[in-house]
Design an enzyme around this catalytic site. Structure first.
Site, short mmCIF file in Angstrom:
data_model
loop_
_atom_site.label_atom_id
_atom_site.label_comp_id
_atom_site.label_asym_id
_atom_site.label_seq_id
_atom_site.Cartn_x
_atom_site.Cartn_y
_atom_site.Cartn_z
N CYS A 2 11.52 41.10 40.44
CA CYS A 2 10.81 41.56 41.31
C CYS A 2 9.75 40.96 41.95
O CYS A 2 8.92 40.23 41.18
CB CYS A 2 10.43 43.15 40.83
SG CYS A 2 11.51 44.17 40.06
N ARG A 27 12.64 34.35 43.77
CA ARG A 27 12.35 34.75 42.28
C ARG A 27 13.65 35.59 41.94
O ARG A 27 13.70 35.91 40.90
CB ARG A 27 11.31 35.60 42.32
CG ARG A 27 10.02 34.91 42.62
CD ARG A 27 8.78 35.82 42.53
NE ARG A 27 8.44 36.30 41.37
CZ ARG A 27 7.61 35.87 40.62
NH1 ARG A 27 6.70 34.76 40.58
NH2 ARG A 27 7.43 36.55 39.40
N TRP A 74 14.70 43.83 41.66
CA TRP A 74 15.92 43.49 40.62
C TRP A 74 16.04 44.27 39.83
O TRP A 74 15.17 44.89 38.89
CB TRP A 74 15.12 42.05 40.12
CG TRP A 74 16.34 41.32 39.36
CD1 TRP A 74 17.05 40.33 39.72
CD2 TRP A 74 16.53 41.41 37.84
NE1 TRP A 74 17.70 39.64 38.82
CE2 TRP A 74 17.63 40.64 37.49
CE3 TRP A 74 16.09 42.29 36.70
CZ2 TRP A 74 17.98 40.35 36.19
CZ3 TRP A 74 16.52 42.19 35.35
CH2 TRP A 74 17.69 41.19 35.34
N ASN A 100 6.16 46.15 39.82
CA ASN A 100 7.01 45.07 39.11
C ASN A 100 6.84 45.58 37.49
O ASN A 100 5.69 46.12 36.97
CB ASN A 100 6.39 43.73 39.10
CG ASN A 100 6.87 43.27 40.49
OD1 ASN A 100 7.52 43.78 41.28
ND2 ASN A 100 6.27 41.94 40.85
N GLY A 101 7.92 45.57 36.75
CA GLY A 101 7.69 45.80 35.46
C GLY A 101 8.66 46.94 34.83
O GLY A 101 9.25 47.59 35.64
N GLU A 489 21.81 22.25 28.01
CA GLU A 489 21.10 22.30 29.54
C GLU A 489 22.36 22.10 30.59
O GLU A 489 22.22 22.88 31.52
CB GLU A 489 19.96 21.34 29.56
CG GLU A 489 19.39 21.27 30.95
CD GLU A 489 18.76 22.85 31.43
OE1 GLU A 489 18.61 23.56 30.53
OE2 GLU A 489 18.26 22.68 32.73
N LYS A 493 23.13 24.96 33.18
CA LYS A 493 23.09 24.50 34.78
C LYS A 493 24.26 25.00 35.49
O LYS A 493 24.27 25.51 36.43
CB LYS A 493 22.66 23.14 35.02
CG LYS A 493 21.63 22.65 35.93
CD LYS A 493 20.14 23.00 35.72
CE LYS A 493 20.05 24.20 35.28
NZ LYS A 493 18.54 24.15 34.97
N GLU A 496 24.94 28.68 35.67
CA GLU A 496 23.94 29.58 36.36
C GLU A 496 24.27 29.47 37.85
O GLU A 496 24.29 30.48 38.54
CB GLU A 496 22.70 28.97 36.27
CG GLU A 496 21.69 29.30 35.14
CD GLU A 496 20.41 28.49 34.86
OE1 GLU A 496 19.22 29.47 34.42
OE2 GLU A 496 20.24 27.30 35.20
N HIS A 512 35.19 22.34 15.04
CA HIS A 512 34.95 23.74 14.32
C HIS A 512 35.16 24.88 15.25
O HIS A 512 34.53 25.84 15.09
CB HIS A 512 33.50 23.90 13.69
CG HIS A 512 33.51 22.82 12.65
ND1 HIS A 512 34.11 22.57 11.50
CD2 HIS A 512 32.38 21.49 12.82
CE1 HIS A 512 33.56 21.40 10.81
NE2 HIS A 512 32.78 20.83 11.52
N LYS A 611 14.06 33.92 38.95
CA LYS A 611 13.40 32.54 38.62
C LYS A 611 12.42 33.08 37.61
O LYS A 611 12.11 32.17 36.67
CB LYS A 611 12.61 32.19 40.01
CG LYS A 611 11.84 31.01 39.81
CD LYS A 611 12.80 29.88 39.74
CE LYS A 611 11.98 28.48 39.40
NZ LYS A 611 12.82 27.41 38.76
#
Ligand code: G6P
Length: 616
Positions: A2, A27, A74, A100-101, A489, A493, A496, A512, A611
């Site tokens: 948000c 964001r 969001w 926000n929150g 990573e 990436k 995402e 395994h 973000k």
């Protein structure tokens, strides 16, 4: 996640609000809205979806007010609908709020307000807060106009549990914004004849670079030509006006198609900026004065704990390999969200590092606070000057990577990698690393930006490979030792931004479990080391090939593979062992980027992601 933008000034608020929302779009959000003060009424316009949709509606309605608040939501409490989008109005239409929150005790407050006759048109926790403010406003003495607005907010916040960055407007006050924060950022931008209160400096960096960062527990009352800060506990606060170092152009696309692409290509400069000023004069070690710790104190450290989330956690995992190898200090790596609740027993000579690009990730901030509460010196590696984590830590290192807009972290990650490598050097040289090894390390660091540049010059070749692999729905990323975090990573990436299922593993773990996935439909990206372990990785590659899996290898120039083993090869320059993770990262970033572009994905705004994650 948000975002908040709010405006008071001499011009119509509408332009600044929409422009600000567009600048914080990166964001992550799924609906947006604005409220303006129009001749004694508050007018709210909200829309699910992109800001362009909202902007079209705003253009039709043409609000003229010079006071307004705006929000990108969001979704947490309730689906993505117009009713759940912010701003929220109080029942009487007198107050509009953006938040926000998360208000954790909103159910209790809602029940109380319902018993007082209030009704609710959304499923959000935020609508509860705006009505609580309205409730307290009605109880405040009517003759004290100066204090009434702020006081109603202060009294409401005393009852609130959870986190918030809020800005509220009231139809009785045509010029006034009131904001408050607890674990969610709020920053005042002071412009000429205007003020902007926002959750992110990007929202107003084009208009002003003079800012005041609000701290937790503070309430700010802003008019077009003045502002004052108090606390929820009624103390006056002396505001400090600071200058931000980012410029508006830093957050603009230029000739690139996406911010992610721009940021990948900015890495040589970002790495130089991260290293600048951190070499000793004799070029045999690194120096980090910002840690606020003497060499003596650092020598007493018996254990280091690194905490972070997401990509930053992978930088921490790299730090574990590097610091243990070069400085011989035991390192543990924790997900910040686990560490904060885990109550891990720590020795008194434990040093804690939190790593966060934004400096606002709530779980990382909570880990920092928990560590400090227990008395551990807690340092931060962070990219945003003035962020909450930067201000609350006991010292730290700024990345100076410049604003990162693409949701998928790229240049911020490699700048964290170079910082942890330099930290390993710094701590190593204080202990038993030789002068010769130190000087070799520094030389290697100085060559790094040019080596990254050389890989970037091969981007067209990597794009061709990406096009060849883009149709697959599953990928494995495999690497050993210091390249294992980069395998994680690489997988992160790819998933995402292209929504392809990808997993990262230490290459030897293949047998395994993940080996069951190997087939012509599931290619493996192997990150190969330059040391003796290379031969072990070759054996793991053979296991894949024997099961008809395609292999894309990333290897240093000069490495020889048995004929037919590798289907595609990306060559990187040979480098000091500590810097191989950085060089291996560039091809996996480019690979993910080009695969996502090939699949037509919205690279900079991947679905469901944010973000900066400011909720638990
Ligand atoms: C979000 C972002 C990731 C980032 C993570 C931690 O999930 O989408 O790119 O790595 O948060 O962010 P931080 O700002 O703490 O590094």
């Amino acid at each position: 996640m948000c975002g908040i933008v709010s405006y008071t000034g001499k011009r119509s608020a509408r332009q600044a609000l929409i422009d600000g929302l567009k600048r914080i779009e990166y964001r992550g959000y799924d609906s947006a809205g604005i409220a303006t003060h129009e001749k004694d009424t508050l007018q709210v316009i909200r829309k699910p979806g992109r800001i362009e949709v909202l902007a079209e509606e705003v253009d039709k309605v043409e609000p003229e007010g010079t006071l307004g608040i705006a929000h990108t939501r969001w979704a947490t409490h309730g689906e993505v609908t117009e009713a759940n989008a912010h701003p929220h109005l109080s029942n009487n239409g007198k107050f509009a709020l953006v938040h926000n929150g998360i208000i954790e005790n909103y159910v209790t407050i809602k029940k109380f307000l319902e018993s007082e006759g209030y009704t609710f048109s959304s499923e959000t926790d935020s609508e509860v807060l705006v009505n609580l403010i309205s409730y307290h406003y009605d109880k405040e003495p009517k003759n004290d106009k100066n204090n009434r607005f702020c006081e109603s907010i202060r009294k409401s916040l005393l009852h609130v549990e959870g986190t918030y960055g809020i800005v509220v407007i009231c139809d009785d006050y045509p010029n006034d914004l009131v904001g408050a924060r607890k674990s969610s950022p709020l920053i005042l931008g002071i412009g000429k004849d205007e003020k902007i209160l926002a959750s992110d400096v990007s929202a107003f960096v084009k208009r002003t670079q003079d800012v005041v960062y609000l701290r937790d527990g503070e309430i700010i009352h802003v008019t077009e030509d003045d502002f004052s800060i108090t606390t929820v506990t009624q103390k006056d606060v002396t505001a400090v006006i600071e200058k931000i170092e980012w410029k508006a152009e830093d957050a603009e696309l230029g000739s690139f198609k996406h911010f992610m692409e721009k940021e990948i290509f900015e890495q040589p400069t970002a790495l130089e900026n991260a290293m600048r000023g951190h070499f000793s004069e004799d070029a045999t070690t690194a120096i980090f004065g910002g840690l606020n710790m003497s060499a003596q104190e650092l020598r007493q450290v018996d254990r280091i704990i690194f905490c972070a989330c997401g990509t930053a956690w992978h930088a921490c995992l790299t730090a574990e390999y590097l610091i243990e190898r070069y400085a011989r200090i035991p390192v543990e790596v924790e997900y910040a969200s686990e560490f904060r609740y885990r109550n891990a027993p720590l020795d008194k000579n434990t040093l804690v590092f939190v790593v966060s690009q934004s400096g606002e990730t709530l779980d990382t901030l909570a880990a920092l606070r928990e560590s400090q509460r227990k008395g551990y010196r807690t340092l931060a590696i962070n990219n945003v000057v003035g962020s909450t984590i930067a201000r609350e830590s006991d010292g730290g290192i700024y990345q100076h990577a410049g604003p990162e807009i693409g949701v998928a972290s790229t240049k911020a990650f490699t700048s964290q990698l170079v910082i942890v490598a330099m930290l390993a050097l710094y701590l190593g040289r204080m202990r038993d690393m030789s002068l010769g090894d130190g000087s070799q390390f520094v030389n290697a660091l100085k060559q790094l930006p040019e080596q990254v540049h050389q890989i970037l010059e091969k981007s067209h070749y990597i794009q061709e490979i990406a096009q060849k692999y883009a149709h697959h729905e599953d990928f494995l990323f495999l690497g050993r030792q210091i390249l294992f975090p980069i395998a994680l990573e690489g997988a992160l990436k790819l998933k995402e931004i292209s929504y392809i299922h990808a997993e990262g593993y230490p290459a030897a773990e293949l047998k395994h479990g993940p080996i069951a996935l190997i087939s012509p439909k599931c290619p493996s990206v192997f990150l190969t080391n330059q040391e003796s372990i290379f031969n072990k990785t070759l054996a793991n590659m053979q296991e894949v090939k024997a099961r008809k899996g395609e292999i894309l290898a990333i290897a240093a120039a000069g490495r020889i593979f048995p004929e037919g083993l590798v289907d595609d090869l990306i060559i990187v320059p040979p480098a000091h062992a500590a810097l191989q993770p950085i060089l291996a990262t560039i091809p996996v970033q480019l690979l993910s980027y080009y695969i996502a572009v090939e699949r037509g994905c919205d690279v900079d705004k991947p679905r469901n992601l944010a973000k900066s994650v400011t909720v638990e």
